[in-house]
Design an enzyme around this catalytic site. Sequence first.
Site, PDB file in Angstrom:
ATOM      1  CG  ASP A 345      -0.137   0.113   2.544  1.00  0.00           C
ATOM      2  OD1 ASP A 345       1.112   0.160   2.508  1.00  0.00           O
ATOM      3  OD2 ASP A 345      -0.770   0.163   3.612  1.00  0.00           O
ATOM      4  CG  ASP A 347       1.753   3.208   4.691  1.00  0.00           C
ATOM      5  OD1 ASP A 347       0.688   2.756   5.116  1.00  0.00           O
ATOM      6  OD2 ASP A 347       2.684   2.489   4.257  1.00  0.00           O
ATOM      7  CG  ASP A 442      -3.021   2.675   5.336  1.00  0.00           C
ATOM      8  OD1 ASP A 442      -4.146   2.353   4.909  1.00  0.00           O
ATOM      9  OD2 ASP A 442      -2.224   1.867   5.859  1.00  0.00           O
TER      10      ASP A 442
HETATM   11  P1  8DG Z   1       4.651  -2.564   2.826  1.00  0.00           P
HETATM   12  O1  8DG Z   1       3.443  -1.699   2.761  1.00  0.00           O
HETATM   13  O2  8DG Z   1       5.733  -2.112   1.913  1.00  0.00           O
HETATM   14  O3  8DG Z   1       4.324  -4.008   2.679  1.00  0.00           O
HETATM   15  O4  8DG Z   1       5.316  -2.422   4.271  1.00  0.00           O
HETATM   16  P2  8DG Z   1       5.245  -1.225   5.296  1.00  0.00           P
HETATM   17  O5  8DG Z   1       4.918   0.063   4.621  1.00  0.00           O
HETATM   18  O6  8DG Z   1       6.450  -1.268   6.137  1.00  0.00           O
HETATM   19  O7  8DG Z   1       4.067  -1.704   6.233  1.00  0.00           O
HETATM   20  P3  8DG Z   1       2.648  -1.092   6.582  1.00  0.00           P
HETATM   21  O8  8DG Z   1       1.809  -2.241   7.040  1.00  0.00           O
HETATM   22  O9  8DG Z   1       2.085  -0.259   5.495  1.00  0.00           O
HETATM   23  O10 8DG Z   1       2.929  -0.211   7.869  1.00  0.00           O
HETATM   24  C1  8DG Z   1       3.694   0.966   7.860  1.00  0.00           C
HETATM   25  C2  8DG Z   1       4.000   1.383   9.268  1.00  0.00           C
HETATM   26  O11 8DG Z   1       2.859   1.921   9.907  1.00  0.00           O
HETATM   27  C3  8DG Z   1       4.434   0.210  10.141  1.00  0.00           C
HETATM   28  O12 8DG Z   1       5.664   0.506  10.724  1.00  0.00           O
HETATM   29  C4  8DG Z   1       3.412   0.127  11.224  1.00  0.00           C
HETATM   30  C5  8DG Z   1       2.864   1.516  11.268  1.00  0.00           C
HETATM   31  N1  8DG Z   1       1.524   1.656  11.839  1.00  0.00           N
HETATM   32  C6  8DG Z   1       1.297   2.462  12.903  1.00  0.00           C
HETATM   33  N2  8DG Z   1      -0.024   2.421  13.235  1.00  0.00           N
HETATM   34  C7  8DG Z   1      -0.625   1.588  12.360  1.00  0.00           C
HETATM   35  C8  8DG Z   1      -1.967   1.181  12.199  1.00  0.00           C
HETATM   36  O13 8DG Z   1      -2.860   1.600  12.907  1.00  0.00           O
HETATM   37  N3  8DG Z   1      -2.212   0.289  11.184  1.00  0.00           N
HETATM   38  C9  8DG Z   1      -1.202  -0.140  10.366  1.00  0.00           C
HETATM   39  N4  8DG Z   1      -1.506  -0.987   9.375  1.00  0.00           N
HETATM   40  N5  8DG Z   1       0.075   0.258  10.494  1.00  0.00           N
HETATM   41  C10 8DG Z   1       0.363   1.095  11.486  1.00  0.00           C
HETATM   42  O14 8DG Z   1       2.163   3.091  13.447  1.00  0.00           O
HETATM   43 CA    CA Z   2       3.012   0.422   3.456  1.00  0.00          CA
HETATM   44 CA    CA Z   3      -0.094   0.778   5.595  1.00  0.00          CA
END
Ligand code: 8DG
Ligand code: CA
Ligand code: CA
Length: 518
Positions: A345, A347, A442
């Site tokens: 995704d 962020d 997100d």
């Molecule tokens: P990816 O998308 O490349 O697979 O990996 P990522 O970007 O490292 O993982 P992510 O699942 O998108 O999460 C990004 C960061 O956000 C991760 O360090 C955890 C953090 N995070 C929070 N709060 C929340 C929350 O409420 N939900 C989620 N999904 N992640 C959160 O700090």
């Molecule tokens: Ca991500």
């Molecule tokens: Ca995310």
Amino acid sequence: MHRIRTTNSDPEKKRQKKMNAFISPTTYEIKFHELVLFILEKKMGATRRTFLMDLARKKGFRVENELSNSVTHIVAENNSGSDVLAWLKAHKMEMTTQFELLDVSWLIECMKAGKPVDTKGKYLLMKNRVSLANPDPTAGTLKILPPAVKAISQYACQRRTTLSNHNQRFTDAFEILAKNYEFRENDGRCLTFLRATSVLKCLPFAIVSMKDTEGLPWIGDDVKSVMEEIIEDGESLEVQAVLNDERYQSFKLFTSVFGVGLKTADKWYRMGFRTLSKIRSDKSLKLTKMQKAGFQYYEDLVGCVSKAEADAVNLLVKEAVWTFLPDALITITGGFRRGKEFGHDVDFLITSPGAEKEQEDKLLQKVTNLWEKQGLLLYCDLIESTFEDLKLPSRKVDALDHFQKCFLILKLYHQRGDRSKWEVPAGSNEPEVKNWKAIRVDLVVCPYDRHAYALLGWSGSRQFERDLRRYATHEKKMMLDNHALYDKTKRIFLGAKTEEEIFAHLGLEYIEPWERNA
Ligand code: 8DG
Ligand code: CA
Ligand code: CA
């Protein structure tokens, strides 16, 4: 200081001395005291060597004219590691220190960065640091020592983990085992393999024998036995068994649908489902709104988001947010901030120095309304803020934060450059081809004074975040989360404008986002 011991009649040395006379006598300030470079002339040529030595000195590196005991890094061009060793041996030197043999590409990267860069695998001419221990200067024996790695911390926040992983054959296996333990809700063993994965990812060399794991944290007996199998047989039976396990395969498949967690996967598995098409066509199943969207856009969402797509979404987000809050700061966080080329995704963290609380609170609603009008909003789950100014940071390492956020699926149209391949030729009767892709996005909004904490928290990786909090709790008697840092001894909140300040509060060396891929 020990010098290279060569005979006075050595023509190479005479030539070297002559060359050194041409090297600019200008002295530059040494910025990087921990490195002492020596650049090998062999195959590089004297002119290029002089140029590189001068350039490196200008950039603050200490470069020796001659090889001495103080040298820590030997740089060569068009030479293999054994070429360099042969040269050193031929020059009958007496050295007792260890040094690294590096390709000139490392030096060039350092020049570009203006500082020393990691001596990663691709730059190393010899995997191990080398020591020339030579009691008899005429014998020139070479001794290869095990990699001299600085003691590796048990905390990921004290390690620098870039995306270049030299131990993928182990970490891929560990990640499969960790996933399987997660599916089986065995958190302890899941963590065991996640921690081992994270440690191996930070190593600057590839492990080739179990001796290389000596002194590494989190490499216990279970982890070792998997590694031994991989070293000896190229694969692990345990991992193969997991990959062939029906429950693992089903859980992997079911949880690849947006909105499906362990509980739902377990329910479907126990109901006898094994494929997504059966679940899709079963009208008696009650799906959540999120899962419906997950199935509807499955094919798009299961393929990763590329960096180019993330950049395109970034433009969309900026355009929409700046319509309502022109001074907003918008940062890509998560994996893309850590330098990843793909993610599941995109962020974003949004904050505004000038916005009133009310404006801030209404922002996500306004932005998503706009996208809905534009036909770009495919799914939206808006979570209201539960943030309170003086709330103590959470004790849980995996706690969700309290900021307002939304989990979205956006419609991203293919850019003009690549749209042509989707366009239907004029006069053709073919149905119109889909010219967009569904992307998970997100968005998080935080108060301006919490920006540094939110940025650190949302940049990940998850393992890095967990260890930051664990470090704060166990080593500093502090509490850290995405909102704040609280010093329990002094009973005060520690404010921070930048991530650097948070690391400093914790007494940690600053780790750049691209070094947080733990
Ligand atoms: P990816 O998308 O490349 O697979 O990996 P990522 O970007 O490292 O993982 P992510 O699942 O998108 O999460 C990004 C960061 O956000 C991760 O360090 C955890 C953090 N995070 C929070 N709060 C929340 C929350 O409420 N939900 C989620 N999904 N992640 C959160 O700090
Ligand atoms: Ca991500
Ligand atoms: Ca995310």
